[in-house]
Design a protein around this motif. Structure first.
Motif, mmCIF file in Angstrom:
data_model
loop_
_atom_site.group_PDB
_atom_site.id
_atom_site.type_symbol
_atom_site.label_atom_id
_atom_site.label_comp_id
_atom_site.label_asym_id
_atom_site.label_seq_id
_atom_site.Cartn_x
_atom_site.Cartn_y
_atom_site.Cartn_z
ATOM 1 N N GLU A 1 -0.458 32.155 137.799
ATOM 2 C CA GLU A 1 -1.399 31.149 138.289
ATOM 3 C C GLU A 1 -0.623 29.921 138.753
ATOM 4 O O GLU A 1 0.362 29.524 138.125
ATOM 5 N N GLU B 1 -0.842 30.421 127.382
ATOM 6 C CA GLU B 1 -2.128 31.096 127.375
ATOM 7 C C GLU B 1 -2.783 30.920 126.018
ATOM 8 O O GLU B 1 -2.104 30.849 124.993
ATOM 9 N N THR C 1 1.990 32.335 134.261
ATOM 10 C CA THR C 1 1.152 33.535 134.216
ATOM 11 C C THR C 1 0.952 34.143 135.599
ATOM 12 O O THR C 1 0.290 35.170 135.722
ATOM 13 N N LYS D 1 2.609 24.259 134.261
ATOM 14 C CA LYS D 1 3.036 25.516 134.877
ATOM 15 C C LYS D 1 2.899 26.608 133.820
ATOM 16 O O LYS D 1 3.764 26.743 132.950
ATOM 17 N N LYS E 1 -8.431 22.314 132.577
ATOM 18 C CA LYS E 1 -8.003 21.769 133.862
ATOM 19 C C LYS E 1 -8.816 20.512 134.162
ATOM 20 O O LYS E 1 -10.027 20.480 133.938
#
Length: 407
Positions: A19, A373, A17, A14, A38
């Motif tokens: 997203e 990030e 952001t 998680k 990912k």
């Protein structure tokens, strides 16, 4: 463990952001998040080190430590936007109490960094509980208490922990300054006195700034240095906000009134009765660090405390952070405070934001922490169980790319 390359492998990430969550892996290098990949859980065998090396382009010669996150949740470290960890130590009485300098109602020259003890047990509790950063500040005995600092919850000395210093000037309204100085038969004995002292201090700082400007043109007019007025000028210049201790609606509005009079930034700390006037607060848009709510009604200002306050303020469009006010509520219970806010109307995603990215933004450190990030500090927590569930426990905690749990 020394600072080395670490792969958080195959977790449910998680990033906070905006997203959606996804399955993937994170490469940590030199205290930062170097890469985020990912992939599905089936794509990579979590026991196959070579597969992760290939994914991140690492040679067999490069040392790497792999943390298996399969079946676990991976989030940025949680952030407590208002507490007193390191200043008011839990296991001491007088020896570790550096919270309030109760000798003068105006002490803007005080700095939290000069009172923090990095070996306070509260820091250990925080990091083992998944709280990796906090804004810690002087207490609320004084009208102006001094500057607070954003710190990581791991470090041998304060200089290793600082994220932002100064990060806000602590001011206090309501019963605390009244009770401390009323007993001494000196101002402030009333709420009017508190507001008047604060206003005069801000005016004095404005006058001091004018004298400094005159002194640049004529050295004979240069005033002697005043550390307190220099600090207040950081507020007037909007380099740091006022951090206003205010529980009741009237105290909240006095804080706003003065902030608007002097055109300064403001964060509403506690904002206990904010739910009563959410529509009014919406007009001004100041952020609120809400709490502590895991406590009894120890004073009259807490009469209407409720875990519904964060949700009500959030729905009114205010940026919120959920806080513990440690040691009022132990700092490791920050996720439980967020869970209780969910139980009382706050959306779960917003509750997570209120202890990650939103406090980072309120504290002015979102460029380094608060979300996962690339390029941000590797403050990462791998959770056994969904983070706001009662059963959730931190499995692995990283601060600045170092594994601090397990110790």
């Amino acid at each position: 463990m020394s600072n080395q390359q670490i792969i958080i492998a195959g977790g449910n990430i998680k990033p906070m952001t905006g997203e959606p969550e996804f399955t993937g892996s994170i490469l940590v290098k030199d205290s930062k998040i170097a890469k985020i990949m990912k992939h599905s859980a089936a794509e990579v065998d979590e026991d196959e080190e070579s597969a992760f090396r290939e994914m991140f382009g690492l040679s067999t010669e490069e040392p790497v430590h792999i943390v298996s996150a399969r079946g676990k949740w991976v989030l940025p470290g949680f952030i407590d936007a208002h507490c007193h960890v390191g200043i008011g130590e839990e296991i001491y009485q007088h020896e570790g109490d550096d919270l309030n300098e109760m000798t003068d109602p105006l002490t803007p020259e005080l700095r939290a960094i000069d009172g923090i003890h990095p070996e306070d047990e509260g820091f250990r509790d925080a990091r083992l509980g998944g709280v990796t950063a906090a804004f810690t500040c002087p207490g609320s005995a004084n009208v102006i208490g001094g500057t607070g600092v954003v710190v990581k919850t791991a470090g041998r000395v304060v200089e290793e922990m600082i994220l932002r210093d100064p990060a806000g000037l602590k001011i206090a309204f309501g019963e605390n300054p009244k009770s401390v100085y009323g007993e001494q038969k000196k101002m402030p004995m009333t709420r009017m006195g508190t507001a008047a002292l604060l206003r005069q201090a801000l005016v004095d700082a404005q006058n001091y700034r004018e004298k400094l400007e005159q002194g640049q043109k004529d050295l004979d007019k240069l005033p002697e240095r005043d550390l307190g007025l220099e600090t207040i000028n950081l507020v007037l210049d909007k380099k740091i906000p006022l951090r206003a201790h205010a529980h009741r609606t009237d105290d909240i509005m006095t804080a706003i009134r003065i902030a608007r009079e002097f055109d300064v930034d403001l964060v509403l700390d506690h904002c206990t009765e904010g739910h009563k006037i959410a529509d009014v607060l919406q007009q001004y848009g100041y952020p609120a660090a809400v709490g502590p709510s895991f406590t009894n009604r120890a004073k009259v200002e807490l009469k209407d405390k409720t875990f519904s306050t964060p949700g009500v303020l959030n729905k009114a469009g205010l940026k919120i952070a959920i806080i513990t006010d440690h040691s009022v509520t132990p700092i490791e219970h920050l996720p439980l405070c967020a869970a209780m806010a969910v139980r009382n109307g706050l959306e779960e995603e917003d509750a997570l934001k209120a202890i990650t990215i939103w406090p980072a933004e309120i504290l002015g450190v979102a460029d380094r922490v608060g979300s996962l990030e690339v390029g941000k500090d590797a403050d990462i927590v791998v959770w056994e169980g969904k983070p706001l569930s009662f059963e959730a426990t931190p499995h692995t905690v990283l601060i600045n790319g170092l594994i601090v749990k397990p110790e």
